[in-house]
Design a protein around this motif. Structure first.
Motif, PDB file in Angstrom:
ATOM      1  N   UNK A 108      15.555   9.373 -17.291  1.00  0.00           N
ATOM      2  CA  UNK A 108      15.158   8.319 -16.342  1.00  0.00           C
ATOM      3  C   UNK A 108      13.672   9.067 -16.159  1.00  0.00           C
ATOM      4  N   UNK A 109      13.328   9.170 -15.430  1.00  0.00           N
ATOM      5  CA  UNK A 109      11.509   9.704 -14.581  1.00  0.00           C
ATOM      6  C   UNK A 109      10.905   9.623 -15.612  1.00  0.00           C
ATOM      7  N   UNK A 110      12.061  10.786 -16.973  1.00  0.00           N
ATOM      8  CA  UNK A 110      10.467  10.914 -17.895  1.00  0.00           C
ATOM      9  C   UNK A 110       9.780   9.489 -18.826  1.00  0.00           C
ATOM     10  N   UNK A 111      11.065   8.702 -19.049  1.00  0.00           N
ATOM     11  CA  UNK A 111      11.088   7.954 -19.638  1.00  0.00           C
ATOM     12  C   UNK A 111       9.971   7.010 -19.039  1.00  0.00           C
ATOM     13  N   UNK A 112      10.204   6.933 -17.166  1.00  0.00           N
ATOM     14  CA  UNK A 112       8.611   5.622 -16.699  1.00  0.00           C
ATOM     15  C   UNK A 112       8.078   6.480 -16.379  1.00  0.00           C
ATOM     16  N   UNK A 113       7.296   7.599 -17.283  1.00  0.00           N
ATOM     17  CA  UNK A 113       6.229   8.196 -17.087  1.00  0.00           C
ATOM     18  C   UNK A 113       6.055   8.841 -15.271  1.00  0.00           C
ATOM     19  N   UNK A 114       7.225   8.793 -13.941  1.00  0.00           N
ATOM     20  CA  UNK A 114       7.016   9.583 -12.812  1.00  0.00           C
ATOM     21  C   UNK A 114       7.178  11.226 -13.460  1.00  0.00           C
ATOM     22  N   UNK A 115       5.610  11.368 -12.224  1.00  0.00           N
ATOM     23  CA  UNK A 115       6.049  12.855 -11.956  1.00  0.00           C
ATOM     24  C   UNK A 115       5.515  13.124 -11.107  1.00  0.00           C
ATOM     25  N   UNK A 116       5.891  12.504 -10.117  1.00  0.00           N
ATOM     26  CA  UNK A 116       5.351  12.393  -8.989  1.00  0.00           C
ATOM     27  C   UNK A 116       6.729  13.089  -7.635  1.00  0.00           C
ATOM     28  N   UNK A 117       8.281  12.519  -7.607  1.00  0.00           N
ATOM     29  CA  UNK A 117       8.810  11.909  -7.412  1.00  0.00           C
ATOM     30  C   UNK A 117      10.398  12.955  -7.335  1.00  0.00           C
ATOM     31  N   UNK A 118       9.942  14.563  -7.597  1.00  0.00           N
ATOM     32  CA  UNK A 118      10.842  15.371  -8.241  1.00  0.00           C
ATOM     33  C   UNK A 118      11.362  16.101  -7.319  1.00  0.00           C
ATOM     34  N   UNK A 147       1.059  -0.846   0.342  1.00  0.00           N
ATOM     35  CA  UNK A 147      -0.337   0.192  -0.024  1.00  0.00           C
ATOM     36  C   UNK A 147       1.282   1.436  -0.324  1.00  0.00           C
ATOM     37  N   UNK A 148       0.732   2.164  -1.124  1.00  0.00           N
ATOM     38  CA  UNK A 148       1.704   3.060  -0.947  1.00  0.00           C
ATOM     39  C   UNK A 148       0.780   4.222  -1.862  1.00  0.00           C
ATOM     40  N   UNK A 149       0.340   5.393  -1.513  1.00  0.00           N
ATOM     41  CA  UNK A 149      -0.624   6.341  -2.255  1.00  0.00           C
ATOM     42  C   UNK A 149       0.022   6.743  -3.520  1.00  0.00           C
ATOM     43  N   UNK A 150       2.089   6.629  -3.242  1.00  0.00           N
ATOM     44  CA  UNK A 150       2.409   7.193  -4.593  1.00  0.00           C
ATOM     45  C   UNK A 150       2.160   6.499  -5.733  1.00  0.00           C
ATOM     46  N   UNK A 151       2.427   5.041  -5.342  1.00  0.00           N
ATOM     47  CA  UNK A 151       2.279   3.791  -6.275  1.00  0.00           C
ATOM     48  C   UNK A 151       1.399   3.933  -7.665  1.00  0.00           C
ATOM     49  N   UNK A 152       2.425   4.278  -9.061  1.00  0.00           N
ATOM     50  CA  UNK A 152       1.455   4.025  -9.880  1.00  0.00           C
ATOM     51  C   UNK A 152       1.585   3.728 -10.743  1.00  0.00           C
ATOM     52  N   UNK A 153       2.159   2.077 -10.585  1.00  0.00           N
ATOM     53  CA  UNK A 153       2.863   1.408 -11.365  1.00  0.00           C
ATOM     54  C   UNK A 153       2.053   0.170 -12.190  1.00  0.00           C
ATOM     55  N   UNK A 154       1.842   0.304 -13.362  1.00  0.00           N
ATOM     56  CA  UNK A 154       0.588   0.235 -14.190  1.00  0.00           C
ATOM     57  C   UNK A 154       0.616  -1.123 -14.483  1.00  0.00           C
ATOM     58  N   UNK A 155      -0.635  -1.620 -14.382  1.00  0.00           N
ATOM     59  CA  UNK A 155      -0.486  -3.485 -15.103  1.00  0.00           C
ATOM     60  C   UNK A 155       0.218  -3.907 -15.810  1.00  0.00           C
ATOM     61  N   UNK A 156       1.211  -4.636 -16.474  1.00  0.00           N
ATOM     62  CA  UNK A 156       1.682  -5.215 -16.921  1.00  0.00           C
ATOM     63  C   UNK A 156       1.416  -5.268 -18.070  1.00  0.00           C
ATOM     64  N   UNK A 157       0.519  -6.000 -18.853  1.00  0.00           N
ATOM     65  CA  UNK A 157      -0.511  -4.927 -19.689  1.00  0.00           C
ATOM     66  C   UNK A 157      -0.726  -4.414 -20.376  1.00  0.00           C
ATOM     67  N   UNK A 158       0.070  -3.544 -19.246  1.00  0.00           N
ATOM     68  CA  UNK A 158      -0.924  -2.280 -20.123  1.00  0.00           C
ATOM     69  C   UNK A 158       0.578  -0.675 -19.837  1.00  0.00           C
ATOM     70  N   UNK A 159       1.279  -1.359 -19.971  1.00  0.00           N
ATOM     71  CA  UNK A 159       2.876  -0.391 -19.473  1.00  0.00           C
ATOM     72  C   UNK A 159       2.588  -0.315 -21.203  1.00  0.00           C
ATOM     73  N   UNK A 160       3.612   0.640 -21.590  1.00  0.00           N
ATOM     74  CA  UNK A 160       4.094   0.996 -22.661  1.00  0.00           C
ATOM     75  C   UNK A 160       5.328   2.463 -22.486  1.00  0.00           C
ATOM     76  N   UNK A 161       6.366   1.351 -22.088  1.00  0.00           N
ATOM     77  CA  UNK A 161       7.647   2.402 -21.556  1.00  0.00           C
ATOM     78  C   UNK A 161       8.234   2.320 -23.046  1.00  0.00           C
TER      79      UNK A 161
END
Length: 337
Positions: A296-306, A41-55
Motif C-alpha cells: 500500500x505504501x509503494x502504491x502511494x509512492x511513500x518511501x520515507x515511513x519505513x 507544515x511538515x517536512x515529510x509532507x510529499x503529497x503532490x498537487x491533485x492535478x499531478x497525482x499518478x497513483x
C-alpha cells in the motif's frame, strides 16, 4: 521644544506597534486554516498537487469547489443514485485531531453497491479487501480539492475477475465517475492505469484449521483487546445476497500510526483504515486476508515511513496469527491464494 514620552506611554505605543505587525502577518494567512486549527507544515509532507497525482488504479478530478462543499456535494450525488449508498464515512482529519496530530482535510466514503458487489465477490472473495467502493476527498498543499476513487482497472488487475461481465466493471467506473464529476463540478483529470499490478499482489494470507465463526470471534477479540485500535465497521458480505460464502470484513485503525502515512501522501487515505477479511471457501477451508502495508505504501509512492510501515506490518501479522491460532507468520507470498 523637546517632548518627552513617559515610560507607560512608551509601553502602550510599543504594544500598539506590535499589534499592528500581528495584524499585517495574519492578513496574509488563510482564515479557514486558522479556524480549522490545521498545521500543514511538515517536512515529510510529499503529497503532490491533485492535478499531478499518478497513483496506480486511481481516477481523480480536481474540484471546482472547496473541500467542505465538495464533500457535501459528493454525499448528495451518491444519495441521488438508487443503487448507491454511503456505508461508512471516515474523517481522517478529525481522527488525527483526536490523537493530538494535525493534517489537512481528508475524508474517505465507503459506498455500497450490492448488485455489483455480489458479482465481484462471487468471482473472487478476496475483492472484499477493496470493498465497499471508496471515494477520497482531500485538500492538497495548493488548497485544491482532489476527489479520487479506485477504478475498475485496479480491481480487475488485482483479483481474479475473469467471470465478471464487462458491464459490471464498466458500471463501477461509470457510477463512480458520475458522482465524482458531479461533486467536483468538473470532469476527471486522471484515469491512472493499473499497469504493474498483478493478480493477488500485496495480499497476505493466513490459513486456520478452525471454523469460520471461531476465527471471526477471535479476530474481533484480537482487534478490540488492543486499546490503540478502533474498530470502524464490520461487514458481513453474505448480506448482499445468495451465492456468496461466509465472508466477514473488519475495518479498524489507529490514527497515531495512519496519520504520518497520510502526511507523506494524502492519497493513501483511500486505503485506510486497515482491513482484515475472513473467508470460508467452498471446501470449508478458512483463511484470513489483509493488505500488505508495504504494498500500500509503494502504491502511494511513500518511501520515507519505513519504521511506521514495519510497525503496522508487525501488528497485522500478530493479529492475523492470533485470530487463526497459528504459530506461523502470515504467508510471505504476496500472491497467496
Amino acid at each position: 521644544m523637546m517632548t518627552f514620552i513617559s515610560f507607560g506611554k512608551a509601553r502602550r505605543v510599543a504594544f500598539m506597534f506590535g499589534l499592528l505587525l500581528l495584524v499585517v502577518a495574519v492578513s496574509g494567512c488563510e482564515w479557514s486554516d486558522m479556524l480549522d486549527g490545521d498545521d500543514d507544515s511538515d517536512e515529510n509532507d510529499n503529497t503532490p498537487p491533485a492535478a499531478e497525482t499518478n497513483i496506480p488504479g486511481l481516477s481523480l478530478a480536481v474540484s471546482g469547489r472547496g473541500f467542505d462543499a465538495t464533500r457535501t456535494a459528493l454525499r448528495d450525488a451518491i444519495a441521488d443514485r438508487a443503487n448507491l449508498s454511503v456505508r461508512t464515512e471516515v474523517d481522517h482529519q478529525a481522527n488525527a485531531n483526536q490523537a493530538n496530530l494535525s493534517m489537512r482535510p481528508t475524508t474517505v466514503l465507503f459506498i455500497r453497491d450490492s448488485n455489483r458487489e455480489r458479482a465481484l465477490l462471487t468471482a473472487d472473495a478476496r475483492v472484499a479487501l477493496d470493498l465497499p467502493l471508496r471515494v477520497l476527498v482531500y485538500r492538497d498543499s495548493d488548497d485544491d480539492t482532489g476527489v479520487a476513487f479506485t477504478n475498475a482497472a485496479y480491481l480487475d488487475a488485482r483479483y481474479d475477475l475473469d467471470d465478471v461481465e464487462n458491464a459490471t466493471l464498466d458500471g463501477v467506473d461509470d457510477d463512480l465517475e458520475a458522482v465524482v464529476s458531479t461533486a467536483a463540478n468538473a470532469d476527471l483529470d486522471i484515469r491512472a492505469s493499473a499497469a504493474g499490478i498483478a493478480e493477488g499482489e500485496g495480499i497476505r494470507s493466513v490459513p486456520s484449521d478452525d471454523d469460520f465463526n471461531t476465527v471471526v470471534n477471535r479476530l474481533a477479540s484480537a482487534i478490540d483487546s488492543r486499546d490503540a485500535l478502533t474498530r470502524v465497521d464490520t461487514i458481513d458480505f453474505q448480506d448482499v445476497g445468495t451465492g456468496i460464502g461466509p465472508s466477514r470484513l473488519f475495518i479498524f485503525g489507529n490514527p497515531r500510526v495512519g496519520t504520518p502515512l497520510m502526511r507523506s501522501n494524502q492519497t493513501i487515505g483511500i486505503d485506510l483504515p486497515q482491513k482484515m477479511l475472513v473467508v470460508q471457501a467452498s471446501d470449508g477451508a478458512v483463511r484470513i486476508y489483509y493488505n500488505d502495508p508495504g504494498f500500500i505504501a509503494d502504491r502511494h509512492d511513500i518511501d520515507n515511513r519505513d519504521d511506521e510501515v514495519d510497525t503496522i506490518a508487525e501488528l497485522l501479522a500478530d493479529i492475523a496469527d492470533e485470530a487463526a491460532a497459528s504459530s506461523e507468520r502470515a504467508s510471505q507470498d504476496s500472491n497467496a491464494d
